[in-house]
Design an enzyme around this catalytic site. Sequence first.
Site, PDB file in Angstrom:
ATOM      1  N   ASP A   1      -9.146  -3.503  -7.387  1.00  0.00           N
ATOM      2  CA  ASP A   1      -8.777  -2.099  -6.126  1.00  0.00           C
ATOM      3  C   ASP A   1      -7.970  -1.183  -7.826  1.00  0.00           C
ATOM      4  OD1 ASP A   1      -6.694  -0.843  -5.050  1.00  0.00           O
ATOM      5  OD2 ASP A   1      -5.596  -1.952  -4.988  1.00  0.00           O
TER       6      ASP A   1
ATOM      7  N   HIS B   1      -7.735  -5.137  -2.686  1.00  0.00           N
ATOM      8  CA  HIS B   1      -6.453  -4.177  -1.875  1.00  0.00           C
ATOM      9  C   HIS B   1      -5.874  -4.527  -0.482  1.00  0.00           C
ATOM     10  CE1 HIS B   1      -4.341  -0.680  -1.536  1.00  0.00           C
ATOM     11  NE2 HIS B   1      -4.227  -0.178  -0.091  1.00  0.00           N
TER      12      HIS B   1
ATOM     13  N   CYS C   1       0.764  -1.005   0.063  1.00  0.00           N
ATOM     14  CA  CYS C   1      -0.176   0.013  -0.202  1.00  0.00           C
ATOM     15  C   CYS C   1       0.857   1.308  -0.011  1.00  0.00           C
ATOM     16  CB  CYS C   1      -0.977   0.207   1.255  1.00  0.00           C
ATOM     17  SG  CYS C   1      -2.053   1.459   1.396  1.00  0.00           S
TER      18      CYS C   1
END
Length: 306
Positions: A244, A275, A196
Amino acid sequence: MEPYTVKPDTVNDAVHIPQEAFDWYDEYAHGDIDRRTFLTRLASLSVAGLTVSAIGSALIPDYAKAEQVSFNDPAIKATYEVFSSPDGHGEGGGYFVQPTKLPKSGVAPCVLVVHENRGLNPYIKDVARRLAMNGYVAFAPDALFPLGGYPGNDDDGRAMQKSLDRNKIEQDMIAAATWLKTHDISSGKLGVVGFCFGGYITNYLAAVIPDKVDAAVPFYGTPANASVIDNVKGPILIHFAQNDKRVNATWPDYERVLKKNDANYEAFVYDSAQHGFHNDSTSRYSPKHAELAWQRTINFFARHLA
């Protein structure tokens, strides 16, 4: 030493979560909506047999369920280390993990492990331990070190990280990578893996210190900004989750740059994955995809850091 890979888990796998809830959690986790708005939206879902509490609990990390390698495992040694960061916050710190048995040379390839947008949480520490179990010297810097470190919960950690100067965090990560690459037990080969926000930092380091990063593996991270992205030459292995939209929207332009510059890259999209699918503390975790992506990562590091 036996190589270590992510083993399938059953984190909340009995809870069927609608895609809308995953999307809202992603907004919440990235600070686009607050916790109250997130829970209010969950209350609007009509899902048989599921309460807001059940869905929320399944999505919000439970780090007690995520440990794959014990911090007491005799095959590794973990310590907290401090490094100098004159262009960042002056000093940085993080979690340093090494195999207890190094090669006869006394050195091993190293991997920087970069956390998400909420500090050095237990999941990221565990990823560092997994790498050490595979023979790497791993270091996971904590962006929150200037504020006393990860506070023990994600909400506060997210707010703390957001309060810090982004440029100084980036400089701290550059300093951490340089410190690790030149460590006494480092072979001089440096890999970077991040998730991330850490995926973004991985892309960023591949762009700003391409001569120091020997292999980069961003998990669902956005690319570096336009002023430096042309510097990415690889090797770089990029993991995406199919569900995502936010991150995936950045990929076509990024790939055009990589192709234009004849960069050494590989990219994989994991079908139906969310995600955060590698994070085994929430229902976004997908054991099948996490294990495949991790094995590809370990193989990639083996090729480029040997």
